[in-house]
Design a protein around this motif. Sequence first.
Motif, PDB file in Angstrom:
ATOM      1  N   ILE A   1       3.868   9.478  -4.407  1.00 17.64           N
ATOM      2  CA  ILE A   1       2.913   8.610  -4.278  1.00 17.64           C
ATOM      3  C   ILE A   1       2.827   7.558  -4.926  1.00 17.64           C
ATOM      4  O   ILE A   1       2.627   6.324  -4.477  1.00 17.64           O
ATOM      5  CB  ILE A   1       1.450   9.434  -4.248  1.00 17.64           C
ATOM      6  CG1 ILE A   1       1.384  10.607  -3.269  1.00 17.64           C
ATOM      7  CG2 ILE A   1       0.275   8.427  -4.099  1.00 17.64           C
ATOM      8  CD1 ILE A   1       0.435  11.586  -3.209  1.00 17.64           C
TER       9      ILE A   1
ATOM     10  N   LEU B   1       5.556   5.036  -3.691  1.00 19.51           N
ATOM     11  CA  LEU B   1       4.977   4.259  -2.068  1.00 19.51           C
ATOM     12  C   LEU B   1       3.848   3.467  -2.861  1.00 19.51           C
ATOM     13  O   LEU B   1       4.022   2.191  -2.041  1.00 19.51           O
ATOM     14  CB  LEU B   1       4.405   5.288  -1.501  1.00 19.51           C
ATOM     15  CG  LEU B   1       5.325   6.693  -0.902  1.00 19.51           C
ATOM     16  CD1 LEU B   1       4.659   7.586  -0.395  1.00 19.51           C
ATOM     17  CD2 LEU B   1       6.318   5.683   0.129  1.00 19.51           C
ATOM     18  N   GLU B   2       3.176   3.558  -3.506  1.00 19.87           N
ATOM     19  CA  GLU B   2       1.934   2.620  -3.797  1.00 19.87           C
ATOM     20  C   GLU B   2       2.585   1.299  -4.513  1.00 19.87           C
ATOM     21  O   GLU B   2       2.245   0.398  -4.015  1.00 19.87           O
ATOM     22  CB  GLU B   2       1.032   3.348  -4.822  1.00 19.87           C
ATOM     23  CG  GLU B   2      -0.500   2.616  -4.965  1.00 19.87           C
ATOM     24  CD  GLU B   2      -0.182   1.300  -6.036  1.00 19.87           C
ATOM     25  OE1 GLU B   2      -1.025   0.278  -5.734  1.00 19.87           O
ATOM     26  OE2 GLU B   2       0.429   1.391  -7.044  1.00 19.87           O
TER      27      GLU B   2
ATOM     28  N   LYS C   1       3.967  -0.554  -1.703  1.00 23.51           N
ATOM     29  CA  LYS C   1       3.302  -0.553  -0.472  1.00 23.51           C
ATOM     30  C   LYS C   1       3.380  -1.914   0.444  1.00 23.51           C
ATOM     31  O   LYS C   1       3.043  -1.786   1.629  1.00 23.51           O
ATOM     32  CB  LYS C   1       1.834  -0.442  -0.945  1.00 23.51           C
ATOM     33  CG  LYS C   1       1.239  -1.520  -1.673  1.00 23.51           C
ATOM     34  CD  LYS C   1      -0.274  -1.285  -2.038  1.00 23.51           C
ATOM     35  CE  LYS C   1      -0.885  -2.344  -2.674  1.00 23.51           C
ATOM     36  NZ  LYS C   1      -0.668  -2.190  -4.187  1.00 23.51           N
TER      37      LYS C   1
ATOM     38  N   LYS D   1       0.942  13.510   5.106  1.00 21.10           N
ATOM     39  CA  LYS D   1       0.239  13.146   6.380  1.00 21.10           C
ATOM     40  C   LYS D   1      -0.820  14.059   6.952  1.00 21.10           C
ATOM     41  O   LYS D   1      -1.849  13.812   7.328  1.00 21.10           O
ATOM     42  CB  LYS D   1       1.312  12.971   7.689  1.00 21.10           C
ATOM     43  CG  LYS D   1       2.116  11.642   7.513  1.00 21.10           C
ATOM     44  CD  LYS D   1       3.121  11.740   8.639  1.00 21.10           C
ATOM     45  CE  LYS D   1       4.115  10.500   8.198  1.00 21.10           C
ATOM     46  NZ  LYS D   1       5.051  10.588   9.306  1.00 21.10           N
TER      47      LYS D   1
ATOM     48  N   TYR E   1      -3.051  11.101   4.232  1.00 18.70           N
ATOM     49  CA  TYR E   1      -2.520   9.855   3.976  1.00 18.70           C
ATOM     50  C   TYR E   1      -1.607   9.226   5.374  1.00 18.70           C
ATOM     51  O   TYR E   1      -1.154  10.050   6.191  1.00 18.70           O
ATOM     52  CB  TYR E   1      -1.397  10.222   2.942  1.00 18.70           C
ATOM     53  CG  TYR E   1      -1.593  10.477   1.582  1.00 18.70           C
ATOM     54  CD1 TYR E   1      -1.959   9.529   0.595  1.00 18.70           C
ATOM     55  CD2 TYR E   1      -2.402  12.008   1.391  1.00 18.70           C
ATOM     56  CE1 TYR E   1      -2.340   9.871  -0.792  1.00 18.70           C
ATOM     57  CE2 TYR E   1      -2.660  12.313   0.010  1.00 18.70           C
ATOM     58  CZ  TYR E   1      -2.787  11.337  -0.895  1.00 18.70           C
ATOM     59  OH  TYR E   1      -3.186  11.694  -2.065  1.00 18.70           O
TER      60      TYR E   1
ATOM     61  N   ILE F   1       1.099   6.992   6.442  1.00 18.11           N
ATOM     62  CA  ILE F   1       2.542   6.721   6.144  1.00 18.11           C
ATOM     63  C   ILE F   1       3.247   6.215   7.318  1.00 18.11           C
ATOM     64  O   ILE F   1       3.399   6.925   8.465  1.00 18.11           O
ATOM     65  CB  ILE F   1       3.201   7.856   5.399  1.00 18.11           C
ATOM     66  CG1 ILE F   1       2.420   8.019   4.079  1.00 18.11           C
ATOM     67  CG2 ILE F   1       4.645   7.594   5.142  1.00 18.11           C
ATOM     68  CD1 ILE F   1       2.916   9.362   3.298  1.00 18.11           C
TER      69      ILE F   1
ATOM     70  N   ILE G   1       3.444   3.360   2.733  1.00 22.54           N
ATOM     71  CA  ILE G   1       2.295   3.952   2.842  1.00 22.54           C
ATOM     72  C   ILE G   1       1.181   2.802   3.147  1.00 22.54           C
ATOM     73  O   ILE G   1       1.296   1.559   2.812  1.00 22.54           O
ATOM     74  CB  ILE G   1       1.861   4.594   1.328  1.00 22.54           C
ATOM     75  CG1 ILE G   1       0.535   5.308   1.564  1.00 22.54           C
ATOM     76  CG2 ILE G   1       1.506   3.531   0.334  1.00 22.54           C
ATOM     77  CD1 ILE G   1       0.235   6.429   0.270  1.00 22.54           C
TER      78      ILE G   1
END
Length: 331
Positions: free
Chosen positions: A9, A12-13, A16, A44, A48, A50, A60
């Motif tokens: 995460i 991904l952040e 983004k 998911k 979340y 995505i 994300i």
Amino acid sequence: MQSTRSKLIDLLEKNKEQYISGQSLSEVLGISRSAIWKHMNELKKDGYIIEAKSNKGYRIIDFPNKLSENTVKWGLRTKWLGKRIIHHESIASTQTIAHDEARNNAPGGTIIIADEQTKGRGRIARNWDSSKGKGIWLSMILRPEIQPHHAPQLTLLTATVLADVLSNYVDINPKIKWPNDILMNNKKMAGILTEMQAEQDQIWYVIIGIGLNVNHSIDDLPEGLRNIATSIKMETSKEWLLKDLIQEILVTFERTYEDYLENGFSEIKQKWEGYGFKIGQEIAIKTLKEEWKAPFLGITDDGALLTKSSSGETIELYSAEIDWFHQTDKS
């Protein structure tokens, strides 16, 4: 140790604004692309959002509307406060966990958040009702390089932080009731509990606990509190995202705290008195020896209440029973 899911995460952040390939994620995390795909499906399922595109990878879009380490961290604009977050769905007290973490050398800036506290507490061992998913129940660990006798200033500082967030972000007009309650329309909305482990001339750590009623309706409050407590929702007629409010509190606290460490308490004191409930007005005071009425003049640098004695002299009170809502005698 950070879990693979949390690391995923975080990646991904941080990316983004662009796609990150499954191969890149696989190499950084040291797991197979098949494992990456399984993690994405689990995210998911948890809410979340995505986006996945062939030959581009993953991106994300949004986090679920619930509290977790990752949802609070996503978009958090602090330098050090909240970089380590511990989240529990239900615990006895965030203060208890914070003390355990601090004794085990958790860094300053560590935050403990709970959806629910079963034994939340306020000052003087009073219970604090902490309904699940309705409010902000958090504790922060600080390791300030200040003298122990200055620690009460941190309670007053935190009160101004909450008042600033409620005033500037929520757009209501709170008051601070000495020493640590946030009021709206004469009803309690938030409380602060500051605890410390120290020696005579050195603070090992300070724990600041915050309880803020956010999305309570009148029926969510215990019957005995309905005439004396309120929430942000009750005052604004709408629900608020807990994650966003927590981020505002952390950003405002970090900025205010750093300014305090650099420049001292004078600006905090001035701001506190600007929000102070019943400043300049008469309050009823009761000590072990006597009862009298006198004006609330302000606070001292160490957090004492400034008022007049029954003989008219200016005095400092560190503890007393105050009736803030007494009715003025009519002749």
